[in-house]
Scaffold this active site. Structure first.
Site, short mmCIF file in Angstrom:
data_model
loop_
_atom_site.label_atom_id
_atom_site.label_comp_id
_atom_site.label_asym_id
_atom_site.label_seq_id
_atom_site.Cartn_x
_atom_site.Cartn_y
_atom_site.Cartn_z
N ASN A 1 5.01 0.93 -2.85
CA ASN A 1 3.63 0.82 -3.37
C ASN A 1 3.43 -0.42 -4.24
OD1 ASN A 1 4.32 3.75 -2.94
ND2 ASN A 1 2.11 3.93 -3.27
N GLY B 1 -0.27 16.45 -9.76
CA GLY B 1 0.03 15.12 -10.30
C GLY B 1 1.51 14.90 -10.60
N TYR C 1 1.19 6.17 11.00
CA TYR C 1 1.64 5.02 10.21
C TYR C 1 3.17 4.96 10.18
CZ TYR C 1 1.73 1.77 6.20
OH TYR C 1 1.94 0.70 5.36
P1 NAD Z 1 -4.69 -4.60 3.93
O1 NAD Z 1 -5.48 -3.56 4.68
O2 NAD Z 1 -5.29 -5.21 2.72
O3 NAD Z 1 -4.24 -5.77 4.90
C1 NAD Z 1 -3.99 -5.58 6.26
C2 NAD Z 1 -4.68 -6.72 7.02
O4 NAD Z 1 -4.36 -6.61 8.42
C3 NAD Z 1 -6.21 -6.65 6.90
O5 NAD Z 1 -6.72 -7.91 6.55
C4 NAD Z 1 -6.66 -6.22 8.30
O6 NAD Z 1 -7.95 -6.69 8.61
C5 NAD Z 1 -5.55 -6.82 9.17
N1 NAD Z 1 -5.39 -6.13 10.46
C6 NAD Z 1 -5.21 -4.82 10.68
N2 NAD Z 1 -5.09 -4.57 12.00
C7 NAD Z 1 -5.19 -5.78 12.61
C8 NAD Z 1 -5.15 -6.19 13.96
N3 NAD Z 1 -4.98 -5.33 14.97
N4 NAD Z 1 -5.27 -7.52 14.23
C9 NAD Z 1 -5.44 -8.42 13.24
N5 NAD Z 1 -5.50 -8.09 11.93
C10 NAD Z 1 -5.38 -6.78 11.64
O7 NAD Z 1 -3.29 -3.89 3.56
P2 NAD Z 1 -2.05 -4.48 2.73
O8 NAD Z 1 -1.80 -3.54 1.63
O9 NAD Z 1 -2.22 -5.91 2.44
O10 NAD Z 1 -0.89 -4.29 3.78
C11 NAD Z 1 -0.34 -5.39 4.50
C12 NAD Z 1 0.93 -4.95 5.21
O11 NAD Z 1 1.90 -4.50 4.27
C13 NAD Z 1 0.71 -3.80 6.20
O12 NAD Z 1 1.51 -4.02 7.34
C14 NAD Z 1 1.21 -2.61 5.44
O13 NAD Z 1 1.68 -1.60 6.29
C15 NAD Z 1 2.33 -3.20 4.59
N6 NAD Z 1 2.59 -2.42 3.36
C16 NAD Z 1 1.76 -2.50 2.27
C17 NAD Z 1 2.05 -1.75 1.14
C18 NAD Z 1 1.22 -1.83 -0.12
O14 NAD Z 1 1.54 -1.14 -1.10
N7 NAD Z 1 0.18 -2.63 -0.18
C19 NAD Z 1 3.17 -0.89 1.13
C20 NAD Z 1 3.95 -0.82 2.26
C21 NAD Z 1 3.69 -1.61 3.38
N1 UDP Z 2 -3.72 10.06 -5.38
C1 UDP Z 2 -4.39 10.77 -6.36
N2 UDP Z 2 -5.73 10.52 -6.56
C2 UDP Z 2 -6.40 9.57 -5.85
C3 UDP Z 2 -5.70 8.83 -4.86
C4 UDP Z 2 -4.37 9.10 -4.64
O1 UDP Z 2 -3.80 11.63 -7.04
O2 UDP Z 2 -7.60 9.40 -6.11
C5 UDP Z 2 -2.28 10.30 -5.17
C6 UDP Z 2 -1.87 10.57 -3.72
O3 UDP Z 2 -2.00 11.96 -3.43
C7 UDP Z 2 -0.43 10.12 -3.72
C8 UDP Z 2 -0.41 8.97 -4.75
O4 UDP Z 2 -1.60 9.12 -5.51
O5 UDP Z 2 0.41 11.15 -4.21
C9 UDP Z 2 -0.36 7.59 -4.12
O6 UDP Z 2 -1.38 7.48 -3.15
P1 UDP Z 2 -1.69 6.12 -2.36
O7 UDP Z 2 -2.70 6.42 -1.32
O8 UDP Z 2 -2.01 5.05 -3.30
O9 UDP Z 2 -0.30 5.71 -1.68
P2 UDP Z 2 0.80 6.52 -0.82
O10 UDP Z 2 0.52 8.00 -0.83
O11 UDP Z 2 0.70 5.94 0.53
O12 UDP Z 2 2.05 6.20 -1.53
#
Ligand code: NAD
Ligand code: UDP
Length: 318
Positions: A179, A212, A150
């Site tokens: 996040n 935690g 990732y």
């Molecule tokens: P999500 O899984 O809900 O959405 C991702 C979408 O992309 C899904 O609908 C999935 O079906 C589609 N997808 C994945 N691979 C694909 C492909 N090859 N072709 C077409 N569609 C595809 O996740 P999200 O949280 O909405 O994340 C969206 C974007 O934001 C991602 O790029 C993710 O890396 C980025 N992002 C999200 C967060 C967060 O906290 N939610 C944080 C940092 C970055």
């Molecule tokens: N985490 C946790 N319990 C859960 C799921 C996640 O303690 O059931 C913790 C995880 O280890 C991380 C934080 O929560 O430290 C955030 O996790 P998440 O997968 O939401 O996002 P990211 O690690 O990618 O920031």
């Protein structure tokens, strides 16, 4: 503008579709539903300002009409509790969406002379040695750890975006998303917000990984989308952090959710397979977003969680 949004059926992508349409733009959504759901965009069916193409962005992209902007959000983004490695759920697909998907979407922007916005992530900072994280920090990421598929895909995507900007004069933007939580997150996607809320609503103990003490800074989705829109409309080419700087330990976060849901079952501490790669602290420095975009988040954690809990209650019929 006519805007192509990849990942349109996902959590953030679907909110982005709604917001852009509400601002008078028309949207072509693209998704292959690998982690997203048609339900997230079902309400847009029949809207004259929305159309949808089911397609995998790691394959050549054909867009039938000229677009003015491309927003590349397609990528698996969550852990999978069922996977033997825990994180991330779809390693090869993640690298392909970040590498080939970014190449193909940049190609669309180049073909139409459209502006381009890449959804990058705080994960590019890895397990950061600088705190809070400013955009100028280069990060501390393990190139071969479980999360590397990732982190490195997004780092590659940022590099490719800057290369298209510098060598092909594409009008690019990069948002580093921290996040984010809110309605339309998938209940079983393994991220901490759906996990904890799901457990709390079922009156089960919340599974805190490790002690935690690791921290995160949670941004409500409506705030994030507004920041991303402002970035799209700006002239800023260098990365901008968008997130909520209010930092909380995962343990305090669990206590907060148990309080808001009245869950009597408490907390269990678990040694999770993800821990070896788990960033210890994460908090955005949003000075650039404040000064360049005049943006900062407004929703406090209690309010944001209240609407997220209401959404999950309705999803699981409680
Ligand atoms: P999500 O899984 O809900 O959405 C991702 C979408 O992309 C899904 O609908 C999935 O079906 C589609 N997808 C994945 N691979 C694909 C492909 N090859 N072709 C077409 N569609 C595809 O996740 P999200 O949280 O909405 O994340 C969206 C974007 O934001 C991602 O790029 C993710 O890396 C980025 N992002 C999200 C967060 C967060 O906290 N939610 C944080 C940092 C970055
Ligand atoms: N985490 C946790 N319990 C859960 C799921 C996640 O303690 O059931 C913790 C995880 O280890 C991380 C934080 O929560 O430290 C955030 O996790 P998440 O997968 O939401 O996002 P990211 O690690 O990618 O920031």
């Amino acid at each position: 503008m006519r805007v192509l949004i990849t990942g349109a059926a996902g959590f953030l992508g679907s909110h982005l579709c709604d917001y852009l349409i509400s601002q008078g733009h028309s949207v072509i959504g693209m998704d292959n539903f690998i982690t997203g759901s048609p339900e997230n965009i079902a309400h847009l069916a029949g809207n004259p300002n929305f159309s949808f193409i089911k397609h995998d962005v790691s394959e050549y992209i054909f867009v039938p009409q000229k677009v003015d902007a491309v927003m590349h959000f397609a990528s698996p983004a969550s852990p999978n509790p069922a996977s033997p490695f825990g994180y991330p759920s779809l390693p090869i697909q993640t690298m392909k969406a970040g590498a080939l998907g970014t190449h193909n979407t940049l190609g669309v922007a180049k073909q139409f002379g459209a502006r381009f916005l890449l959804a990058s992530t705080s994960e590019i900072y890895g397990d950061p040695l600088e705190h809070p994280q400013k955009e100028s920090y280069w990060g501390h990421a393990d190139p071969i750890g479980y999360r590397s598929v990732y982190d490195e895909a997004k780092r590659f995507a940022e590099a490719l975006t800057m290369a298209y900007h510098r060598y092909h004069n594409i009008d690019t933007r990069i948002v580093r998303i921290f996040n984010t939580y809110g309605p339309r997150m998938r209940l079983d996607d393994g991220r901490v917000v759906p996990n904890f809320i799901n457990q709390a609503l079922k009156k089960e103990p919340l599974t805190v990984y490790g002690d935690g003490m690791q921290t995160r800074s949670f941004c409500y989705v409506a705030d994030l989308i507004e920041g991303i829109y402002k970035l799209l409309m700006s002239d800023e080419h260098l990365p901008v952090n968008i997130g909520n700087p209010s930092e909380i330990s995962i343990l305090d976060f669990a206590i907060e959710i148990n309080g808001l849901t009245g869950n009597p079952a408490g907390i269990v501490f678990k040694k999770d397979k993800r821990l070896s790669d788990d960033p210890q602290r994460r908090q955005p420095d949003i000075t650039r977003a404040k000064t360049i975009l005049n943006w900062e988040p407004h929703t406090n954690l209690q309010d944001g969680l209240a609407s997220t809990i209401a959404y999950f209650k309705q999803k699981i019929n409680i």
